[in-house]
Design a protein around this motif. Sequence first.
Motif, short mmCIF file in Angstrom:
data_model
loop_
_atom_site.label_atom_id
_atom_site.label_comp_id
_atom_site.label_asym_id
_atom_site.label_seq_id
_atom_site.Cartn_x
_atom_site.Cartn_y
_atom_site.Cartn_z
N MET A 29 0.63 -3.96 -19.25
CA MET A 29 1.95 -3.36 -19.38
C MET A 29 2.86 -3.88 -18.27
O MET A 29 2.44 -4.60 -17.37
N ASN A 30 4.11 -3.51 -18.35
CA ASN A 30 5.11 -3.97 -17.37
C ASN A 30 4.93 -3.20 -16.06
O ASN A 30 5.20 -2.01 -15.98
N ARG A 31 4.50 -3.93 -15.03
CA ARG A 31 4.23 -3.30 -13.73
C ARG A 31 5.22 -3.73 -12.66
O ARG A 31 4.97 -3.52 -11.47
N LYS A 32 6.31 -4.31 -13.05
CA LYS A 32 7.26 -4.83 -12.07
C LYS A 32 8.17 -3.73 -11.53
O LYS A 32 8.65 -2.88 -12.26
N LEU A 33 8.37 -3.78 -10.21
CA LEU A 33 9.34 -2.93 -9.54
C LEU A 33 10.37 -3.86 -8.92
O LEU A 33 10.10 -4.53 -7.91
N GLY A 34 11.52 -3.93 -9.53
CA GLY A 34 12.52 -4.89 -9.10
C GLY A 34 12.25 -6.25 -9.71
O GLY A 34 11.58 -6.39 -10.74
N ASN A 35 12.75 -7.29 -9.07
CA ASN A 35 12.62 -8.64 -9.61
C ASN A 35 11.38 -9.38 -9.12
O ASN A 35 10.90 -10.31 -9.77
N ARG A 36 10.85 -8.99 -7.96
CA ARG A 36 9.78 -9.77 -7.37
C ARG A 36 8.44 -9.03 -7.27
O ARG A 36 7.40 -9.63 -7.42
#
Length: 254
Positions: A29-36
């Motif tokens: 699943m999508n685990r991104k916090l912000g762009n990096r």
Amino acid sequence: MIPIWLFTLPFGICFSQTSTFSIKQCAIMNRKLGNRFEVPAGSIVTFAGIGMIFCVTIYDKLLVPMLRKLMGNERGISILQRIGIGMCFSVITMIVAALVERRRLEAFEMNGPLKGSLSMSALWLAPQILLIGFGDGLALVGLQEYFYDQVPDSMRSLGIALYFSVIGAASFVSSLLITIVDHVTSKIWESWFGKDLNSSRLDQFYWLLATMTTLNLFAFVFYARKYSYKNVQKVSMVNHYKGKSDDGRVETVI
């Protein structure tokens, strides 16, 4: 005590899904916090610890004093009542987990194999892990108290071992259950456990666990209502000593 130990195994099975399927779900699943920054998949389990700490704090500081006045029980509610409420959270957890997984599969079908589950945030898994953390704060802590208080005095050192054996045995039973479900479903239609989670029906497995834990909860309540607690007798050492009082008389103090 053996039936109580057996009745708590389904709770342990639900708890074991947190460190297995939940992490696998989070990984795709999508685990991104912000762009990096991308959160590690295993860190999703920390929500269980947060839920447990929050539950124990609220229970000890707010609920116990209030229930102590209402129920007239030093603990607020009995140990088995605390365990039973924790088991209710396991039922709710599996229902929420099934709904979230169904939503994830729909997102995969709508967005195709390239984006798939990545269109859905991993934070969708947080509620179910928080709920099982609440259940831990009630059921597992209650089990620890139960096995320590209710075992015979000569076996009290084994109380903690019995508590940990619930989690260990439940993990083995969970693996056995997955093997049986995989075999049965593959014979009837197609396996609920495919090559990956996107080709699996993990939501159906969660519904099965919700049904099992619900039936088990009814059996637990039926047995717990008839359970007789061990009378805990406080045995104190009686020390005799002699001393003089302020007026010079010799006193024997027990």
